[in-house]
Design an enzyme around this catalytic site. Structure first.
Site, PDB file in Angstrom:
ATOM      1  N   GLU A  38       2.673   5.031  -4.099  1.00 45.63           N
ATOM      2  CA  GLU A  38       2.628   5.945  -5.250  1.00 45.63           C
ATOM      3  C   GLU A  38       3.931   6.736  -5.456  1.00 45.63           C
ATOM      4  O   GLU A  38       4.154   7.143  -6.598  1.00 45.63           O
ATOM      5  CB  GLU A  38       1.461   6.938  -5.081  1.00 45.63           C
ATOM      6  CG  GLU A  38       0.095   6.320  -5.186  1.00 45.63           C
ATOM      7  CD  GLU A  38      -0.271   5.451  -3.987  1.00 45.63           C
ATOM      8  OE1 GLU A  38      -0.981   4.455  -4.156  1.00 45.63           O
ATOM      9  OE2 GLU A  38       0.204   5.771  -2.867  1.00 45.63           O
ATOM     10  N   ASP A  64       0.851  -1.189   0.000  1.00 43.64           N
ATOM     11  CA  ASP A  64       0.000   0.000   0.000  1.00 43.64           C
ATOM     12  C   ASP A  64       0.893   1.248   0.000  1.00 43.64           C
ATOM     13  O   ASP A  64       2.106   1.163   0.160  1.00 43.64           O
ATOM     14  CB  ASP A  64      -0.887  -0.042   1.252  1.00 43.64           C
ATOM     15  CG  ASP A  64      -1.984   1.000   1.239  1.00 43.64           C
ATOM     16  OD1 ASP A  64      -2.277   1.557   0.169  1.00 43.64           O
ATOM     17  OD2 ASP A  64      -2.552   1.261   2.312  1.00 43.64           O
ATOM     18  N   ASP A  95      -9.338   4.038  -1.804  1.00 45.95           N
ATOM     19  CA  ASP A  95     -10.203   4.554  -0.740  1.00 45.95           C
ATOM     20  C   ASP A  95     -11.486   5.149  -1.307  1.00 45.95           C
ATOM     21  O   ASP A  95     -11.541   6.330  -1.663  1.00 45.95           O
ATOM     22  CB  ASP A  95      -9.453   5.607   0.078  1.00 45.95           C
ATOM     23  CG  ASP A  95      -8.184   5.048   0.693  1.00 45.95           C
ATOM     24  OD1 ASP A  95      -8.064   3.808   0.754  1.00 45.95           O
ATOM     25  OD2 ASP A  95      -7.325   5.835   1.107  1.00 45.95           O
TER      26      ASP A  95
END
Length: 940
Positions: free
Chosen positions: A462, A459, A582
């Protein structure tokens, strides 16, 4: 100017942290909208010659220099080559200096000739291609020399698929080719009737079909998926173009392989790329079917990763399982509620103060966790935990110390770049560095020795940073404080604006606000291995981490890895699954989940799904009912919720539990079908979940359909996506569709919308004609479900008596093996066929490598054939392999009428309903893995 044709010979060769971002002003960035739409006069082609490998190499010279967005690169190298019969590459770069490209070791592909290879050669007349060779492929390249432009045409139809020429007047909203160090621009004309799909990752409120005027920015960013039309976690600069030409569909694909930030402006009649670095490296895929485009695309970027069988079971996760007893309670409650569950997940709750590869000694003591894992592993359940890339800067933390010793971190001015994520101050591993890949693999091995997890969830990659700029650890204060939201930056930071990398001349529409490209991520002037700038490699971070994680997991025990990654790039599907980030627990986000999922199938990442019931805030009970009815048919099916949201496991409401039991019961019966689809995906890239137009490309009415989807070629999901509705208006392409909830009900559509009943605990799932669907009985866990007897559902067009055919397939294997293939003695592939000829029905199988399936002792216990014409009398002369069935089986042969249901929007959907029958033969014991043939006669 007339274009010359080059017909080339074939050669085989973040969470909530940015919800408040809407109010952030990017005042330091001037708007790019004030810049002239046409920049310069383009380039002229000054040389062109054939290369030894069957391509063409040319040089372009700038016509008139200007200073908008920086100086023009004076001379460019053009390389064009047919790499396969249906793949054409057009590569344009600086002719004098090597420029950044997606690393060839990350995404393997052929390299173009080295720059400057022919720059000094005599520049003779440009090749007159009419006299040259004809391509054995479908794509033809043509060009105009001055100003240079190129076009790609389809050989079979002559239709232009891509055309960069600009008329120069007011008629074209774009200009000719621009190539500067930090600004590249190129455009293509498009026919108004072209339907485009792709260009993500973003949340598209208008559905799967690209909408003219919507912004499409590609730059991996941690902002919530609730942000519409913004660059999200992944970067996929590829689109599919579907056109209907005189009733015949043609699809093609276009990939711009470039990892730099870019804006793509789609106007309907044209599409313009504005890229802040790198090269133009275009790949064109001829199709002409949508599946053909995906096959050709994934043959280049990598076939989707094999998935273990259990990954297609149901998954439960939550950020906020504060201790192990809560996790144990969740597993027990799913069992009590009789809701299937295969995988239980931990967000960072298991960690010691959010540090990777650690366990909280208080909340998740190692021995108790291992005992829990022994218990769930014994019944076939699996356990997955999260890992973020940020490594806590902490001298008592072994992971950090070993990373520091191995020099694995991204640097800024010679020192590891400092950022902040959940544990506080962190450094980011540089996965472009081979030493980092080895160190990462060793840390995963160490952690697996401590906790035998079954997969990893990567996670925040990015990469996400709670701060921006150049930061230091504050002295005299605790950071993070341990109170309040954990995503507030507490480091001492200052902006970095000293270089052109931190403040490029052209501002992409980052985060939908033209935010600085280093905002809440790694500074773009930070440096990776071998001097690579974060400016260039930013959008590759999650991709490179996926590759390193895949290598590490596969090296542990030689088992098939399962990795879930938030950030993705071109080729990520070869290594990882994806969830869409999300989302919000509201009806709009339920609806958005479908086109986002379908896009990732186009991107070559078929194992995808959204957080069921929404990540935050609390969903309503009705919404969660409807969401599990959709989410049960996502390829990746997981309920996941936020730390600050109330509990939303499916058993929290009895009504939701009922919907979950119903929908997941069907999913678990369909597991062999889903697993076979994943095998197809691994072989050809074919998405598991598909837009309806994939199977019905001639049916233009479904080109924009985003509220329904297919699993495979013919299983259609038509969910309720609006509050308070107990009916659904669903589009049915022409043909016969059979209800999976009651196979004696069908819709015989002429290509219309039908209004169907959809009470709260029910979802409409229909199977198309000409299909053979393998199913099993299902169960509470995939390990048990896959040991149950099979049934085959065979569908013909309603009233079939002669000339109808159906087919299907089944793949089975040892799903712990790294590879998913035939030929290893651990797999079986079966093709099923059925025909109706003059009232005679035949169903048979053709088995490849049946040993594995036979060793499992599985049987086909029931066959249901739908859509048959006949008098309604019992079938006669029912045989299996030439032998009459036993009296016991014969007594179980049932014939039922198939009822036409649903009223079409036109009101005449059932006026000419065809009479059809369903024949069901149960009590069979046909071995799976052995060829069989079953026949009978219908009374006509």
């Amino acid at each position: 100017m007339k274009m010359k044709s080059l017909s080339l010979p074939h050669s085989s060769s973040i969470l909530l942290l940015l919800l408040c971002f809407h109010g952030v002003a990017a005042s330091s960035n001037s708007s790019s909208s004030s810049v002239p739409s046409k920049i310069g006069k383009g380039y002229r082609l000054i040389s062109l010659e054939e290369t030894p490998d069957g391509g063409f190499l040319g040089h372009l010279q700038v016509k008139q220099k200007n200073k908008i967005y920086g100086a023009d690169i004076p001379t460019l190298q053009l390389f064009v080559k047919h790499e396969t019969d249906d793949r054409l590459r057009v590569h344009i770069t600086d002719a004098e200096k090597q420029r950044w490209e997606v690393p060839y070791n990350l995404l393997p592909r052929d390299q173009p000739p080295v720059a400057k290879q022919t720059i000094g050669r005599s520049r003779k007349n440009l090749i007159g291609v009419q006299d040259y060779a004809t391509s054995s492929g479908e794509l033809i390249f043509s060009y105009t020399a001055d100003p240079f432009s190129f076009a790609v045409r389809r050989k079979s139809t002559g239709q232009t698929l891509f055309n960069t020429s600009s008329g120069g007047g007011s008629g074209d909203p774009f200009g000719p080719l621009v190539f500067k160090d930090q600004y590249l621009e190129i455009s293509t004309k498009l026919p108004e009737d072209a339907s485009l799909y792709g260009l993500g990752e973003n949340t598209q409120p208008h559905g799967i079909k690209l909408n003219p005027g919507d912004p499409y920015t590609l730059y991996t960013t941690d902002i919530s998926a609730i942000n519409l039309n913004a660059d999200l976690y992944g970067s996929h600069p590829v689109y599919m173009d579907l056109r209907n030409v005189k009733g015949k569909p043609y699809a093609h694909g276009v990939l711009l392989l470039n990892s730099n930030g870019m804006d793509v402006f789609y106007r309907g009649s044209s599409l313009t790329y504005k890229v802040i670095g790198g090269v133009f490296d275009f790949y064109f895929f001829a199709g002409p079917s949508p599946l053909g485009v995906i096959d050709q695309y994934t043959s280049l970027v990598g076939r989707p990763a094999p998935m273990p069988y259990w990954a297609f079971g149901f998954h439960q996760c939550r950020w906020g399982y504060h201790n192990l007893s809560v996790v144990e309670d969740v597993v027990d409650n799913y069992k009590k509620a009789k809701i299937p569950l295969d995988v239980i997940w931990n967000d960072d709750d298991h960690m010691d103060f959010h540090k990777d590869f650690t366990l909280s000694p208080i909340s998740y003591p190692r021995e108790k966790l291992r005992a829990f894992l022994d218990k769930i592993h014994s019944i076939g359940m699996k356990y997955i935990v999260i890992i973020d890339p940020g490594i806590n800067v902490n001298s008592t933390y072994g992971v950090y110390n070993r990373g520091l010793a191995d020099d694995v971190f991204i640097k800024y001015e010679g020192q590891p770049y400092l950022a902040q994520v959940w544990p506080g101050a962190v450094n980011f591993p540089d996965f472009l560095n081979p030493k980092t890949v080895s160190w990462w693999g060793d840390e995963i091995r160490r952690f697996h020795d401590m906790v035998p997890v079954d997969g990893l969830w990567i996670d925040m990659n990015e990469a996400s940073n709670f701060c921006s700029g150049l930061c230091t650890i504050p002295k005299g204060k605790k950071c993070p404080t341990g109170t309040g939201p954990g995503w507030i930056c507490c480091l001492d930071c200052k902006n970095i604006t000293k270089s052109r990398w931190d403040d490029p001349p052209y501002k992409i529409n980052a985060s939908g606000l033209q935010a600085p490209i280093g905002f809440k991520t790694i500074a773009t002037s930070a440096v990776h291995y071998n001097g690579v700038l974060e400016y260039d490699a930013h959008s590759l971070y999650g991709f490179s981490q996926s590759i390193a994680t895949h290598k590490a997991l596969q090296g542990l025990q030689g088992k098939r890895p399962f990795i879930l990654s938030r950030s993705t790039y071109v080729g990520s599907g070869k290594y990882a699954a994806h969830w869409t980030g999300d989302n919000q627990g509201n009806w709009e986000n339920l609806k958005y989940s479908i086109p986002t999922m379908l896009n990732f199938g186009i991107f070559g990442v078929p194992m995808v799904g959204s957080d069921i019931c929404g990540f935050y805030p609390a969903p309503t009970e009705e919404l969660c009912n409807r969401w599990i009815e959709v989410g049960a048919f996502y390829p990746f099916s997981r309920d996941h919720a936020n730390f600050y949201s109330p509990r939303q496991e499916l058993y929290q409401w009895e009504s939701v539990a009922e919907s979950a039991r119903n929908a997941l019961a069907l999913r678990y019966k369909l597991l062999p079908y889903l697993y076979t689809l994943s095998y197809d995906a691994h072989l050809t890239g074919a998405p598991i979940a598909r837009p309806v137009f994939f199977s019905f490309p001639t049916y233009t009415e479904c080109y924009g359909l985003s509220t329904q989807f297919l699993l495979g070629s013919g299983l259609m999901i038509s969910p309720v996506l609006e509050q308070g509705k107990t009916q659904v208006k669903a589009l049915f392409p022409p043909g016969s569709w059979y209800s999976m909830s009651d196979m004696s009900q069908s819709i015989d559509s002429k290509g219309e919308y039908y209004t169907l009943d959809a009470p709260l605990h029910f979802i409409n799932v229909h199977l198309y004609q000409n299909t053979i669907l393998p199913m099993q009985r299902g169960g509470m866990i995939s390990k048990d479900a896959r040991t149950t007897p099979f049934s085959l559902v065979v569908t013909f067009p309603a009233g079939a008596t002669d000339g109808a055919e159906a087919k299907g397939s089944l793949f089975m294997d040892n799903d712990e093996l790294p590879e998913m293939k035939l030929g290893n003695g651990e797999s079986t592939y079966i093709e099923f066929y059925a025909t109706v000829s003059k009232g005679s029905v035949k169903l048979w199988s053709e088995v490849q490598e049946g040993k594995f399936a036979l060793g499992k002792g599985l049987v086909i216990e029931k066959v249901s054939v739908l859509g048959l014409g006949g008098s309604g009398a019992s079938p006669s002369d029912v045989q299996v392999d030439g032998n009459a069935i036993s009296a016991t089986v014969a007594s179980k042969v049932q014939v039922r009428s198939v009822e036409q249901i649903g009223v079409a929007s036109s009101g005449d959907g059932d006026e000419k309903a065809k009479k059809s029958l369903m024949v069901e033969v149960s009590g069979l014991e046909i071995p799976v893995g052995k060829n069989f043939a079953m026949t009978w006669h219908m009374g006509l």
